[in-house]
Each structure stands twice: as structure tokens, then as C-alpha cells.
Design a protein around this motif. Structure first.
Motif, PDB file in Angstrom:
ATOM      1  N   UNK A 121      31.068  31.138  63.900  1.00  0.00           N
ATOM      2  CA  UNK A 121      32.308  30.450  63.546  1.00  0.00           C
ATOM      3  C   UNK A 121      33.485  31.409  63.578  1.00  0.00           C
ATOM      4  N   UNK A 122      34.658  30.843  63.799  1.00  0.00           N
ATOM      5  CA  UNK A 122      35.862  31.637  63.675  1.00  0.00           C
ATOM      6  C   UNK A 122      36.100  32.018  62.222  1.00  0.00           C
ATOM      7  N   UNK A 123      36.788  33.115  61.992  1.00  0.00           N
ATOM      8  CA  UNK A 123      37.018  33.604  60.636  1.00  0.00           C
ATOM      9  C   UNK A 123      38.508  33.617  60.342  1.00  0.00           C
ATOM     10  N   UNK A 124      38.845  33.236  59.133  1.00  0.00           N
ATOM     11  CA  UNK A 124      40.225  33.236  58.688  1.00  0.00           C
ATOM     12  C   UNK A 124      40.356  34.070  57.421  1.00  0.00           C
ATOM     13  N   UNK A 125      41.534  34.720  57.287  1.00  0.00           N
ATOM     14  CA  UNK A 125      41.778  35.568  56.124  1.00  0.00           C
ATOM     15  C   UNK A 125      41.991  34.746  54.865  1.00  0.00           C
ATOM     16  N   UNK A 126      41.383  35.173  53.774  1.00  0.00           N
ATOM     17  CA  UNK A 126      41.565  34.544  52.476  1.00  0.00           C
ATOM     18  C   UNK A 126      41.818  35.639  51.434  1.00  0.00           C
ATOM     19  N   UNK A 127      42.686  35.360  50.490  1.00  0.00           N
ATOM     20  CA  UNK A 127      42.935  36.298  49.401  1.00  0.00           C
ATOM     21  C   UNK A 127      42.628  35.605  48.075  1.00  0.00           C
ATOM     22  N   UNK A 128      42.185  36.399  47.112  1.00  0.00           N
ATOM     23  CA  UNK A 128      41.811  35.875  45.806  1.00  0.00           C
ATOM     24  C   UNK A 128      42.484  36.728  44.724  1.00  0.00           C
ATOM     25  N   UNK A 129      43.801  36.539  44.526  1.00  0.00           N
ATOM     26  CA  UNK A 129      44.508  37.334  43.507  1.00  0.00           C
ATOM     27  C   UNK A 129      43.873  37.142  42.130  1.00  0.00           C
ATOM     28  N   UNK A 130      43.582  38.249  41.467  1.00  0.00           N
ATOM     29  CA  UNK A 130      42.793  38.197  40.234  1.00  0.00           C
ATOM     30  C   UNK A 130      43.413  39.079  39.160  1.00  0.00           C
ATOM     31  N   UNK A 131      43.363  38.580  37.923  1.00  0.00           N
ATOM     32  CA  UNK A 131      43.778  39.335  36.745  1.00  0.00           C
ATOM     33  C   UNK A 131      42.542  39.640  35.905  1.00  0.00           C
ATOM     34  N   UNK A 132      42.446  40.883  35.423  1.00  0.00           N
ATOM     35  CA  UNK A 132      41.371  41.259  34.498  1.00  0.00           C
ATOM     36  C   UNK A 132      42.035  41.617  33.171  1.00  0.00           C
ATOM     37  N   UNK A 133      42.099  40.665  32.223  1.00  0.00           N
ATOM     38  CA  UNK A 133      42.790  40.939  30.963  1.00  0.00           C
ATOM     39  C   UNK A 133      41.954  41.814  30.043  1.00  0.00           C
ATOM     40  N   UNK A 134      42.628  42.464  29.091  1.00  0.00           N
ATOM     41  CA  UNK A 134      41.875  43.313  28.165  1.00  0.00           C
ATOM     42  C   UNK A 134      41.201  42.509  27.059  1.00  0.00           C
ATOM     43  N   UNK A 135      41.516  41.204  26.965  1.00  0.00           N
ATOM     44  CA  UNK A 135      40.789  40.310  26.050  1.00  0.00           C
ATOM     45  C   UNK A 135      40.355  39.081  26.843  1.00  0.00           C
ATOM     46  N   UNK A 136      39.079  38.656  26.748  1.00  0.00           N
ATOM     47  CA  UNK A 136      38.575  37.597  27.618  1.00  0.00           C
ATOM     48  C   UNK A 136      38.922  36.186  27.167  1.00  0.00           C
ATOM     49  N   UNK A 137      39.529  36.022  25.993  1.00  0.00           N
ATOM     50  CA  UNK A 137      39.830  34.686  25.481  1.00  0.00           C
ATOM     51  C   UNK A 137      41.334  34.436  25.486  1.00  0.00           C
ATOM     52  N   UNK A 138      41.708  33.290  26.053  1.00  0.00           N
ATOM     53  CA  UNK A 138      43.109  32.863  26.087  1.00  0.00           C
ATOM     54  C   UNK A 138      43.252  31.667  25.149  1.00  0.00           C
ATOM     55  N   UNK A 139      44.271  31.694  24.325  1.00  0.00           N
ATOM     56  CA  UNK A 139      44.523  30.615  23.365  1.00  0.00           C
ATOM     57  C   UNK A 139      45.802  29.878  23.734  1.00  0.00           C
TER      58      UNK A 139
END
Length: 592
Positions: free
Chosen positions: A164-182
Motif C-alpha cells: 500500500x501507499x504510505x502517508x505521513x501522520x503525526x501524533x502530537x502528545x503531552x506527557x503531564x507530570x500528573x496523570x489525572x485531569x480534573x
């Protein structure tokens, strides 16, 4: 109060900004959570009207406070993946083949609910015929006719991932210092029925943002103990635009789904609100341990050392002060503890002492790193006796030649010739706010801004290295060809720099400092770090060794503090010899 906790099970959050798909979103937008709740509700075979009423209540509560950790950006890398829509069949199967099957299945369901046995039998016969026709059409579409061309064969092989042909994909990611968001609505009061319905919906939410962002969500009656990191409000210049639920959002989401059916490109019909970070402003910017007065000397005769001679200039200046100061050398000049009897090795001083800092032409589009002057920087807490020792060494040094000049000799180069320079225009820049510089000699009438204390000590959050930071410990191979090893080394180097900022009195905790490691210089015209690769034609700073001959890894860096700090920002093992000197970049002053 009403609060929702979202735990990032993988410790990361992958989602793109609504207006820039190459950048990560942080903090997570409340509208994303609301859309995930609507999707969980609508995914049921028979959506619960009570849950829909709870969603209507939630959308009326407005923009919540957001409690989350600091964001740490993962480097965005482009991944090339096979496309999913390869032409696998020689002849396409028309959608009209499968639509009758779906219609027949719906007719069977309707007949069974009505209880009419004859209608049910007729619907089942129609469904059997529709399914048989679909199977026959699919077999015919994939069968060979003997008239296939080479292009048709290639089309069939495209079903295999490697073809198959291939296409570029990006996955912008944040790694926070605390895993829980309120998400917290401080004034909201949910009924027991709404709270129970929302808690049931939250238990069915598996992801927010990209499908790799797995979450576990719940309602909470007490909420987080920490203060909110982001709250609604703020001016346009400082605020961050965040999508939030608004009244009527569930109706808009249903209408949008009827148009795109989860397939066509779409946008989230949410409201937009400014968010800002509520921070307690300091009454005064933090003062570093090397935050005392400056004694500034400027080079004369239009003959200036280059940036790569920083260590040579600093060591030569320090040696001149030691030579012309009282003997035995006072601790403020030597940086070592005095030993009774004056013999044997002398351990390094545990308190701050005099730093000799060459001042480079840096921070403007035409900078080239030329050394225009040298600053003798006193500690913030400097006894009068230490100040007199520095001034006495300067006076004695000046009497060797003319009273307004200081002769400086750099060590011999590879050709055996020493470099001679003249320093003059001795002045004092006081550390006390509001005090004017006191120029003791004014041989140079046109002073350069880069030789003034104010240029290097303006309060700012963001600082960029001018000279590289000599690390207190070896971080690993920063030039490793293996990405995993290189990432580990950069992370360790960043941690060392953050601890160095704490040691310099610029922050309370290493985790409060955001550090980006670089091997090239972050400013125009400045040489690269000696840890970088030797590129032909590229200037690099020399490597740094301690007085005992121990080599230190050196890096450039971009440093961001949670609150403004006042310079000079001098950090790392070489801070007393001009390495680890940073420039404030919250504003961009013009220099000459």
C-alpha cells in the motif's frame, strides 16, 4: 461543587489543537470530554432519556476550572503508515447491493416487534434473498475473467500492507507530570439523579482525543486538593483559547452526526472561552545567589576576543586578580577554603564566591559572539571584607600600567604566540534596584549595552544560553544514533540543568523548571556546544574541565521558570568562569 476526574491510563494525552494539527492540545478541552460523554450515550442501542437530561444539565453549567499538571511536550515525529482505502477488487461492488440487506434486516426487526408472524416470515424470506444476492455479487466482483490487465493485478495486490501507499501522520502528545485531569464547576449543584446518570456515562468513556489516549473517568464529590491550573478569563494576548460545552451543544452534535455519520471531516460545534493560569505574583522577582554588584571592564582598541575564547579570557582575568591580590589569596577570589598553615590541597568553597563572566555580543540579529567586556560578579550576600579584597586586587592590577588600563595576556596558542589585550573603563553596576552605575573610569564614551548589568539581569521567565552549561554529572551519550539512548541522555541532562537552577537560587524545585536541551546555540551568531558533532565550518565552544582536570559534558538549553527571575542566570559547573550564562528572552531588546 461538581467535579469530574479523568485519569490518563497511559500517562499521556494525544490530541491536536483545533487550529493547528501539528501541535498538541493542553490542557484537555472540556468540550472533548462532553463529546465523549455524548458518544457514550448515543452508542447504546436505546439511549437513556435520563442520561440525555443529565447531559443537558451539564452543558448549561458553562466553562469549568481545569486542574492539571505541567505539560511536557513529546517531540512530534512524522510516522508513515499504509493507507486503508487500497483498491483491492477488480470491479467495485455497488453500495446498492448492501443497502437492501440493511433494509431487510430492519424490516425483520419491525415485524418481530409488531408480533405479526406472517409479516415476520415474509421479512425473513426477503432478508435471505438479499443476503444471497450480496454474496453472489461479492464473489462475482472478485472472480477472474481472463481479461485482467497488469494495472488490475497491481490494484489487487495493494490489499497487502507492504504494497500500500504510505502517508505521513503525526501524533502530537503531552506527557503531564500528573496523570489525572480534573474538570471542576465550583458553583454547580447536581441532583442525585443527574450525578448518577453522569457517573454511569463516565464509566463507559474509554478515550478522549486520539484513540491511544485511554482514560478512566468518574464523578467526585470532594474534588482535587490542588488549586486550578487554568480558569476561565484573561486578556486575549495572554489567554489560551479553549473549547467548552454550551447550552444546546448536544442538539448540535446530533445534528452534525446526521450530516457526517462519523465519517466526513467535521468540527466540534462547541463554544470558545479564554483561559489563563492564575498565579500568585511575586512582589519582587527572585534574586539568584550570584546576584551582587558587578565590576565591569571593557576591551579597547577595537581588538576583541572571539566567543570561543571565553574560558581563556575568564581564566586569564581570574589569574590576574589572584596575582595582584593580597597573599594568601582570599577565599572570594580563589573559590577555595583557606587551610591553616597554607599548605596542602584546599577544598572548594561551599558558599558563592566571585564569578568572572566574559560578556558576549548576543541577543540581536547581527550578533557574532564577540567578547566586549568582562564582569566580575559578586555574590548576593557579600561581606564588606570580600568586597574590599576584590577592589584591592583591581587597584593593584591597574597600577602595573596606566591607571585606567588593565593588561590581559591569554595563554599561548598552538603557534606558540600569546594574545595581548587591554581592558579599561572600569565601572560598578550596583545590584540594588534603582541605583545608577558608577563608572570609575570613562575611557570608552560609547558603552555597549551588552556590557551593562541591566542587559543580562532583566526579570524574565524564559532564558536562553549564551555560553554552554557545564553539567555536574555525565548524562549519557547525547549524540547516540539510537533514539532511545539519545532521549534518555537529553532527559538526564535536562534534569541536571533543572537541579543546577535550584542550586543557583533560581527555583525552589527542579520540577518547576522546564528545560529543553540543545547542542546548537539557541541564539544567532553563538558557537555550538562542544557536545555537538564537529561539522566543517561550524564554530564550537571549547570543552570544560574542573580544576582537578575532570571533563564535563556541555549543552545549550532553553529554560523556562514558572515565575520571573532576575539575572544573572549563571548555572552549572562552569558558572564561576562564564559558562552557563543565559540571556532573558521574554522581551527582545536591541543591542549594539
Amino acid at each position: 461543587m461538581f467535579a469530574i476526574a479523568v485519569e490518563l491510563l497511559a500517562g499521556r494525552y494525544t490530541a491536536t489543537q483545533f487550529n493547528d494539527r501539528s501541535q498538541p492540545e493542553w490542557p484537555p478541552h472540556p468540550a472533548r470530554l462532553f463529546s465523549a460523554l455524548v458518544a457514550a450515550w448515543a452508542d447504546s442501542e436505546e439511549p437513556d432519556p435520563g442520561e440525555r437530561a443529565a447531559l443537558r444539565w451539564l452543558e448549561d453549567q458553562g466553562a469549568p476550572d481545569i486542574h492539571c499538571g505541567e505539560d511536557h511536550w513529546r517531540t512530534v515525529v512524522t510516522h508513515y503508515v499504509p493507507v486503508n482505502d487500497a483498491t483491492a477488487l477488480i470491479r467495485d461492488v455497488s453500495s446498492s447491493t448492501y443497502e437492501p440487506v440493511e433494509s431487510a434486516r430492519q424490516a425483520v426487526a419491525d415485524a418481530q416487534r409488531s408480533g405479526d408472524e406472517k409479516a415476520t416470515q415474509r421479512a425473513l424470506v426477503a432478508l435471505t434473498k438479499a443476503e444471497a444476492k450480496a454474496v453472489a455479487d461479492a464473489a462475482k466482483a472478485g472472480a477472474l475473467t481472463g481479461h485482467e490487465t497488469a494495472s488490475m493485478a497491481i490494484g489487487v495486490l495493494e490489499v497487502l500492507p507492504e504494497n500500500r501507499g504510505k502517508q505521513g501522520r503525526t501524533y502530537p502528545t503531552i506527557i503531564p507530570d500528573r496523570p489525572t485531569v480534573w474538570f471542576v464547576w465550583p458553583t454547580a449543584q447536581a441532583s442525585g439523579q443527574d450525578r448518577g446518570a453522569l457517573d454511569a456515562l463516565l464509566g463507559r468513556v474509554a478515550r478522549i482525543g486520539h484513540s491511544s489516549t485511554l482514560v478512566a473517568c468518574r464523578c467526585d464529590e470532594t474534588g482535587p486538593e490542588s488549586k486550578p491550573a487554568w480558569v476561565p478569563g484573561g486578556s486575549a494576548g495572554e489567554a489560551r483559547r479553549v473549547r467548552v460545552p454550551r447550552t444546546g451543544l448536544i442538539d448540535r452534535l446530533e445534528l452534525a452526526f446526521q450530516m457526517h455519520h462519523g465519517e466526513e471531516p467535521r468540527t466540534l460545534p462547541a463554544g470558545m472561552v479564554n483561559y489563563h493560569q492564575p498565579r500568585q505574583a511575586r512582589t519582587q522577582a527572585r534574586r539568584p545567589r550570584l546576584g551582587g554588584d558587578w565590576y565591569v571592564l571593557g576591551f579597547t582598541e577595537r581588538k576583541f576576543p572571539a566567543a570561543t575564547q571565553v574560558l581563556a579570557v575568564a581564566r586569564a582575568t581570574r589569574n590576574a586578580l589572584l596575582t595582584h591580590g593580597v597573599q594568601p589569596s582570599p577565599e572570594i577570589l580563589s573559590g577555595h577554603q583557606r587551610q591553616p598553615g597554607g599548605s596542602g590541597p584546599t577544598p572548594p568553597l561551599e558558599r558563592p564566591h566571585l564569578a568572572v563572566v566574559p560578556l558576549l555580543n548576543a541577543g540581536n540579529p547581527h550578533s557574532d559572539g564577540t567578547i566586549y567586556g568582562v564582569a566580575l560578579v559578586l555574590p548576593a550576600e557579600c561581606p564588606a571584607e570580600d568586597r574590599r579584597a576584590v577592589e584591592g586586587a583591581l587597584r593593584t592590577w591597574a597600577t602595573v600600567g596606566d591607571h585606567d588600563e588593565f593588561k590581559l595576556t591569554l595563554p599561548a596558542r598552538s603557534d606558540g604566540r600569546s594574545a595581548h589585550y587591554t581592558l579599561a573603563d572600569l565601572g560598578v553596576d550596583r545590584s540594588k534596584a534603582g541605583s545608577e552605575p558608577q563608572w570609575l573610569n570613562t575611557a570608552l564614551t560609547d558603552r555597549r549595552k551588552t556590557t551593562t548589568r541591566d542587559y543580562w539581569c532583566r526579570p524574565a521567565k524564559r532564558w536562553l544560553t549564551v555560553t554552554p552549561i557545564a553539567l555536574d554529572r555525565f548524562p549519557g551519550n547525547l549524540r547516540s544514533p539510537k533514539p532511545e539512548a539519545r532521549d534518555r541522555a537529553e532527559a538526564e541532562a535536562a534534569a541536571v540543568v533543572a537541579r543546577a537552577c535550584v542550586n543557583a537560587g533560581l527555583a525552589d524545585r527542579p520540577e518547576d523548571v522546564k528545560v529543553t536541551i540543545r547542542l546548537d546555540a539557541p541564539l544567532v551568531g553563538i558557537p555550538a556546544s562542544p557536545a555537538g558533532r564537529n561539522t566543517p565550518g561550524q564554530r564550537q565552544f571549547p570543552g570544560f574541565q574542573t580544576g582537578g582536570g575532570v571533563p564535563r559534558a556541555c549543552v545549550h538549553a532553553e529554560i523556562e521558570f514558572p515565575e520571573p527571575v532576575r539575572g544573572p542566570v549563571l548555572i552549572g559547573a562552569g558558572r564561576y568562569l562564564g559558562y552557563g550564562l543565559c540571556l532573558p528572552r521574554d522581551q527582545k531588546p536591541e543591542a549594539k
